[in-house]
Design a protein around this motif. Structure first.
Motif, mmCIF file in Angstrom:
data_model
loop_
_atom_site.group_PDB
_atom_site.id
_atom_site.type_symbol
_atom_site.label_atom_id
_atom_site.label_comp_id
_atom_site.label_asym_id
_atom_site.label_seq_id
_atom_site.Cartn_x
_atom_site.Cartn_y
_atom_site.Cartn_z
ATOM 1 N N UNK A 424 -3.212 18.039 40.200
ATOM 2 C CA UNK A 424 -2.418 17.915 41.497
ATOM 3 C C UNK A 424 -2.410 16.436 41.765
ATOM 4 N N UNK A 425 -1.548 16.140 42.198
ATOM 5 C CA UNK A 425 -0.760 14.517 42.774
ATOM 6 C C UNK A 425 -0.216 14.707 44.439
ATOM 7 N N UNK A 426 -0.314 16.275 44.693
ATOM 8 C CA UNK A 426 0.742 16.024 45.774
ATOM 9 C C UNK A 426 0.110 16.223 47.094
ATOM 10 N N UNK A 427 -1.975 16.329 47.032
ATOM 11 C CA UNK A 427 -2.621 16.134 47.674
ATOM 12 C C UNK A 427 -3.270 14.820 48.068
ATOM 13 N N UNK A 428 -3.693 14.826 49.605
ATOM 14 C CA UNK A 428 -4.410 13.838 50.675
ATOM 15 C C UNK A 428 -3.071 12.553 50.440
ATOM 16 N N UNK A 520 1.548 9.810 59.737
ATOM 17 C CA UNK A 520 1.062 10.233 58.806
ATOM 18 C C UNK A 520 -0.723 10.165 58.289
ATOM 19 N N UNK A 521 -1.218 10.915 58.611
ATOM 20 C CA UNK A 521 -3.439 11.296 59.011
ATOM 21 C C UNK A 521 -3.979 11.719 57.382
ATOM 22 N N UNK A 551 3.613 5.224 59.946
ATOM 23 C CA UNK A 551 2.207 4.620 59.221
ATOM 24 C C UNK A 551 1.360 5.557 59.069
ATOM 25 N N UNK A 552 0.318 5.636 58.079
ATOM 26 C CA UNK A 552 -1.018 6.046 57.989
ATOM 27 C C UNK A 552 -2.782 5.554 59.043
ATOM 28 N N UNK A 553 -2.545 6.638 59.245
ATOM 29 C CA UNK A 553 -4.132 6.890 60.578
ATOM 30 C C UNK A 553 -5.147 7.344 59.743
#
Length: 593
Positions: A424-428, A520-521, A551-553
């Motif tokens: 699985x390469x779609x998580x987190x 993006x959390x 952006x990621x937070x």
């Protein structure tokens, strides 16, 4: 219904065959373990000599206990069928490894050589000579552990049991000179055969080959082998000296014991030099053999004179003549047998090999039988993406080749595509580079196609979707598609905003709020006795700080146990203190201790 031997050994499948026995994989129903059963061929069931030899194998090997020797568990008789139950080894025989990977490096060869030599040394110390050391009788597991098997012609040696025999049994490519002469085998015969295997491992070929068994046997007696380093310049010179000494035709020049050979192998592995002269046999019969068109030859081992020694010294001429006469007699006898074998070979008819590619083994066997040919019992199996499991990928010789009647045809059978569980390469949200690394580390080697798609919540160059799906069973070489985010499209808001305050909110609510703000959390967890489990403890950036949309937070979520657990702990501590305060003095001291 499957065959059961001895009321406990259930046959699962046939895994091999030799000249004397058929080998099966079976399950020991009593001890619930997989075993190997060797069953004497039907044509030998009435042959008392073969039955004695078959039983002797079990008795000989059962006395051995060594990590590099296949163990014998049981021996029995089912009706008229004699069988032996042995340790099951999951692996391939050394001949298959040589065909696929040789030449091996010096280090790889020494690693195998030390294990095999140790096994032979153990057998010799128990007065057992294998007499048929060849790569077909050596099994190697996936982690490189070697085990010697098939003591079908092993012979206990002691002064009470040894009898002379003229039988030459075993593969002629690994036959010692004394066996080729029809003399009795000894410990040095096993060392010679092992030396031939070491030569083959580092060069990819045996030192002596020919059209007929007789011609090969003659080469063991006469010809000098090409130095391994001339065929493979990477062969270590010290190791080459070990190999040449092991395959010396003269017993005086050859290693006297497996222990002595093992010591030299240990020296080389440790980087220490070995101390013995190089072996270059003298060619006393070169002129004679060249005259007969046999090429360059070596002097055979001289026959010991058992008559009492005379005080009279023989002349120089006589000393040279007797070894020559002895050698010529031996060679003439062998040539006579070779002539008969050659005549029989030439009288055999020819046939055309049918095409069995794409057929099952039973069908291929039928085709070959109708053409007067046979299927080689050593069937090689390989993964193949295009050929269905159980069907033949290739054959040797190829279809339409004209060969002698009775020849065995070697085939390679498909095991179907090699498959695995896709990650699985779609998580987190995972970056494109990390996703490719995970896929390749899991053994998937198929072509990866990348598609791009705008996404307001997943950062640019991160994976949005994958095909195949997570945990799907997929061919290791099958095609793979990854959909990669190109970030928010032109119509999406991508300006700077203040970080929303999601502290003390549930993780689900916090994610929803952040995504609604085009952020993006990324979730991290932490133990907390003040914030309930699954509620946000803190964020990065902090609430109110400027943050770029898209952006990621990071949100830090509590793993618990939360404030309730803390209160319970305080209440219990207070209760214990109260109990202790009303207890008698002696009991208080006991509790404190």
């Amino acid at each position: 219904m499957s065959k059961i031997f001895g009321g406990r050994y259930e046959v699962l499948e046939r895994i091999g065959a030799g000249g004397m026995a058929i080998v099966y994989k079976a399950k020991d129903q009593l001890l619930n373990r997989v075993v190997t059963i060797k069953v004497l061929r039907e044509q030998f069931a009435t042959d008392d000599d073969f039955i004695r030899r078959f039983r002797r194998e079990a008795q000989a090997v059962a006395s051995l206990s060594h990590p590099n020797i296949v163990s014998v568990y049981d021996v029995g008789k089912e009706g008229d069928t004699e069988y032996i139950v042995m340790e099951y080894v999951e692996g391939r025989n050394l001949k298959e490894i040589i065909r696929e990977y040789a030449p091996l490096s010096t280090d790889q060869t020494i690693n195998l050589a030390r294990q095999i030599t140790s096994a032979i040394q153990n057998a010799h110390e128990h007065h057992i000579i294998h007499r048929d050391i060849k790569p077909h009788n050596i099994l190697v597991t996936a982690d490189g552990h070697a085990k010697v098997t098939d003591f079908g012609i092993a012979r206990a040696v002691s002064s009470a049991t040894v009898t002379h025999t003229g039988d030459i049994i075993g593969s002629v490519h690994y036959l010692s000179p004394e066996q080729a002469k029809g003399l009795q085998s000894n410990e040095q015969s096993d060392i010679y055969s092992l030396g031939i295997i070491l030569y083959e491992l580092v060069t990819g070929r045996v030192p002596y080959d020919g059209e007929t068994p007789i011609s090969i046997a003659l080469k063991h007696l006469q010809e000098q082998p090409t130095l391994p380093s001339k065929l493979n310049p990477r062969v270590d010179k010290e190791f080459e000296r070990v190999i040449m000494r092991a395959i010396a035709k003269s017993s005086e020049q050859r290693y006297a014991s497996a222990k002595e050979l093992l010591e030299d192998l240990n020296h080389i592995q440790a980087g220490r030099p070995i101390n013995h002269p190089e072996v270059f046999p003298v060619d006393d019969l070169e002129a004679t053999m060249t005259h007969h068109g046999m090429g360059k030859v070596l002097a055979p081992v001289s026959v010991r004179d058992e008559e009492p020694k005379s005080d009279l010294k023989p002349t120089k001429k006589k000393k040279k003549r007797w070894p020559l006469i002895t050698a010529i007699i031996v060679i003439l006898l062998l040539l006579t047998g070779g002539g008969i074998a050659l005549r029989n070979y030439l009288l055999v008819g020819t046939t055309k090999v049918p095409n069995v590619v794409g057929q099952t083994l039973p069908t291929a066997g039928t085709y070959l039988k109708s053409a007067g040919l046979a299927l080689n019992p050593e069937v090689k199996k390989e993964f193949d993406d295009k050929v269905e499991n159980g069907l033949i990928i290739s054959q040797d010789p190829a279809a339409d080749t004209v060969v002698k009647v009775g020849r065995e045809i070697q085939v390679v059978v498909s095991k179907g595509p090699d498959t695995g569980t896709f990650p699985d390469v779609t998580t987190s949200p995972m970056s494109k580079a990390d996703a490719v690394n995970m896929i390749q580390n899991d053994g998937f080697k198929g072509k990866i196609t990348f598609a791009t798609q705008s996404n307001p919540t997943i950062p640019k160059d991160y994976v949005i979707q994958q095909n195949p799906a997570p945990s799907a069973t997929w061919p290791k070489s099958g095609p793979i598609t990854l959909t990669i985010s190109s970030g928010p499209d032109n119509g999406s808001s991508s300006g700077t905003i203040n970080m929303p305050n999601v502290i003390n909110k549930s993780s689900a609510d916090a994610k929803t709020i952040l995504q609604q703000n085009n952020l993006v959390p990324l979730v991290e967890t932490q133990d907390s006795t003040t914030i309930p489990a699954d509620f946000v403890i803190s964020t990065s950036p902090n609430p109110g700080e400027a943050v770029q949309q898209g952006s990621q937070v990071t949100i830090v979520v509590s793993r618990g146990p939360g404030p309730l657990a803390l209160n319970i702990k305080k209440d219990v501590s207070a209760l214990v203190a109260q109990i202790i305060s009303v207890m008698p003095r002696d009991d208080k001291d006991y509790v404190k201790h």
